[in-house]
Scaffold this active site. Sequence first.
Site, PDB file in Angstrom:
ATOM      1  N   CYS A  75       7.156  -4.376   6.473  1.00 36.87           N
ATOM      2  CA  CYS A  75       6.005  -3.861   7.197  1.00 36.87           C
ATOM      3  C   CYS A  75       6.390  -3.638   8.658  1.00 36.87           C
ATOM      4  O   CYS A  75       6.942  -4.535   9.310  1.00 36.87           O
ATOM      5  CB  CYS A  75       4.846  -4.852   7.088  1.00 36.87           C
ATOM      6  SG  CYS A  75       3.395  -4.388   8.063  1.00 36.87           S
ATOM      7  N   CYS A 123      -0.502  -4.407   3.457  1.00 37.04           N
ATOM      8  CA  CYS A 123       0.433  -5.504   3.669  1.00 37.04           C
ATOM      9  C   CYS A 123      -0.314  -6.811   3.409  1.00 37.04           C
ATOM     10  O   CYS A 123      -1.399  -7.033   3.942  1.00 37.04           O
ATOM     11  CB  CYS A 123       0.969  -5.474   5.098  1.00 37.04           C
ATOM     12  SG  CYS A 123       1.989  -6.923   5.506  1.00 37.04           S
ATOM     13  N   CYS A 147       2.941   5.054  -3.373  1.00 36.59           N
ATOM     14  CA  CYS A 147       3.156   6.161  -2.442  1.00 36.59           C
ATOM     15  C   CYS A 147       2.888   5.626  -1.038  1.00 36.59           C
ATOM     16  O   CYS A 147       1.742   5.346  -0.678  1.00 36.59           O
ATOM     17  CB  CYS A 147       2.199   7.294  -2.807  1.00 36.59           C
ATOM     18  SG  CYS A 147       2.450   8.786  -1.842  1.00 36.59           S
TER      19      CYS A 147
END
Length: 161
Positions: A75, A123, A147
């Site tokens: 992330c 996340c 995606c």
Amino acid sequence: MKKISILILALVFISCKSEAQQDKENAEEYKIQKTESKWKAELTNQEFRILRKAETERPFSSPLNDIKQPGVFVCAACGNELYETEHKFDSGTGWPSFDRAVENSLAFSSDRKLGYQRSELLCGDCGGHLGHIFDDGPKETTGKRHCINGAALEFIPKEKS
């Protein structure tokens, strides 16, 4: 006619779902929490718009599309390990795509921004918007396509032994 108008108005209010309330409830679930101004100071403009405002980058604009070397995608906001290169594939959509995530790294939500419900990927540590999950991934593996906005990720190459 007046009764019908009142009934319709009541149904509209009942069916409205407050996204602000949902965001507030979800924010309490994440171990990394910061104010909007703190996120804005730490992220680039594009990262902030994607991770914190759930925008989408232009297709085929991410340099992460071309990465094939072993490593991990984390992330961009908090460094949480999300995806491994071995589960990345070329979906032809213009966004980095994976058939699965690192176990227990994601949170899930849904959005109706395009007029229909989609499964949103977040996340699991900071709640940043990553992208969406679809059922058109490789059939020989999971059948799923994560995606992901490339700007929501950073790539860390695996060290050579």
